[in-house]
Write a protein that holds these residues in place. Structure first.
Motif, short mmCIF file in Angstrom:
data_model
loop_
_atom_site.label_atom_id
_atom_site.label_comp_id
_atom_site.label_asym_id
_atom_site.label_seq_id
_atom_site.Cartn_x
_atom_site.Cartn_y
_atom_site.Cartn_z
N GLY A 1 67.52 -43.57 -99.50
CA GLY A 1 68.18 -43.33 -100.78
C GLY A 1 67.49 -42.32 -101.67
N LEU A 2 66.41 -41.71 -101.21
CA LEU A 2 65.72 -40.71 -102.03
C LEU A 2 66.38 -39.36 -101.79
N ASN B 1 64.36 -32.66 -101.58
CA ASN B 1 65.81 -32.63 -101.61
C ASN B 1 66.32 -32.93 -100.19
N GLY B 2 66.01 -34.15 -99.75
CA GLY B 2 66.25 -34.53 -98.36
C GLY B 2 65.12 -34.13 -97.45
N GLN C 1 53.32 -35.69 -97.08
CA GLN C 1 54.35 -36.10 -98.04
C GLN C 1 55.73 -36.16 -97.37
N GLN C 2 56.00 -35.17 -96.55
CA GLN C 2 57.27 -35.15 -95.83
C GLN C 2 57.40 -36.39 -94.95
N ALA C 3 56.34 -36.72 -94.21
CA ALA C 3 56.38 -37.87 -93.31
C ALA C 3 56.58 -39.17 -94.07
N TYR C 4 55.96 -39.26 -95.26
CA TYR C 4 56.08 -40.50 -96.04
C TYR C 4 57.46 -40.65 -96.67
N TRP C 5 57.91 -39.62 -97.37
CA TRP C 5 59.14 -39.76 -98.15
C TRP C 5 60.40 -39.78 -97.31
N GLN C 6 60.34 -39.26 -96.10
CA GLN C 6 61.53 -39.32 -95.26
C GLN C 6 61.82 -40.74 -94.78
#
Length: 228
Positions: free
Chosen positions: A125-126, A216-217, A116-121
């Motif tokens: 703008g998230l 949160n970042g 999840q970390q790898a995808y959302w980073q």
């Protein structure tokens, strides 16, 4: 290479898994006892439910004799094989599904948190988001699965980011009709995971809890919401 890894004896093991709660369970698989009933019910519902194909995925990817009809949570067992991740995974190039399980909830959290970390980073703008997951427990017969624990944690199939060697192994295992692989968890040292190339060895899957991951970042918190 698959033949170089020892085959595991018959033994029921318990594995943990997290699935995103935005994907609801597919009750159609749990409503029937065998392939004949499934084909009849699927044909009937397909006439009245235009969303059915989206919900159950591509059935052409999994033959009916691979589906463990009659078990509790059959839909959870089948879903990874009818809803493919086109980006692939550690042991798949994206052309076939794999059911991944972990030896403990903490291991499953570590694996999912990493991906999840790898995808959302990569999403610009998230700044803040909340992701909710279902915790699942599966009972699996690991008979015939190959044992990757005999390979050292430094082996190429355990590279943290390069899946080249592990996908070669995964393709070879699937081509040889091997049921799965037991291997070292990459995201939680000392833990164990399983990659199943068929759902037919699953004896049951139940939901246990809900968890949330807070972005949160970066993923800054993992909270358990419910416990059953």
């Amino acid at each position: 290479m698959p033949g170089d890894l020892p085959a595991l004896p018959r033994r029921t093991v318990r594995g943990h898994r997290l699935v995103n709660s935005r994907f609801p369970p597919i009750s159609l698989f749990d409503d029937v006892a065998d392939a004949i009933e499934f084909e009849a019910l699927h044909a009937l519902q397909a006439l009245t439910n235009p969303r059915l194909q989206t919900e159950i995925g591509n059935l052409a990817l999994l033959s009916s004799n691979e589906m463990p009809f009659g078990i509790r949570g059959c839909s959870y067992a089948v879903a990874p094989f009818t809803h493919l991740n086109p980006d692939g995974s550690r042991f798949s190039d994206g052309s076939f599904g794999v059911l991944y399980l972990a030896d403990a909830l903490e291991t499953a959290i570590a694996e999912v948190r990493h991906h999840q970390q790898a995808y959302w980073q990569r999403v610009e703008g998230l700044h803040f988001e909340r992701f909710v997951f279902r915790g699942l427990i599966a009972d699996v017969d690991e008979a015939g699965c190959r044992d990757g624990l005999c390979l050292p944690a430094e082996h190429a199939i355990y590279h943290p980011d390069d899946y080249g060697a592990s996908r070669v192994l995964g393709n070879a295992l699937r081509a040889a009709d091997e049921p799965g692989l037991r291997y070292h968890s990459v995201r939680r040292p000392g833990a164990t995971s399983w990659a199943l190339f068929t759902p037919r060895h699953v004896r049951g899957i139940v939901q246990t809890s809900h968890l949330e991951m807070i972005w949160n970042g970066a993923i800054t918190e993992v909270n358990q919401l419910t416990l059953r």
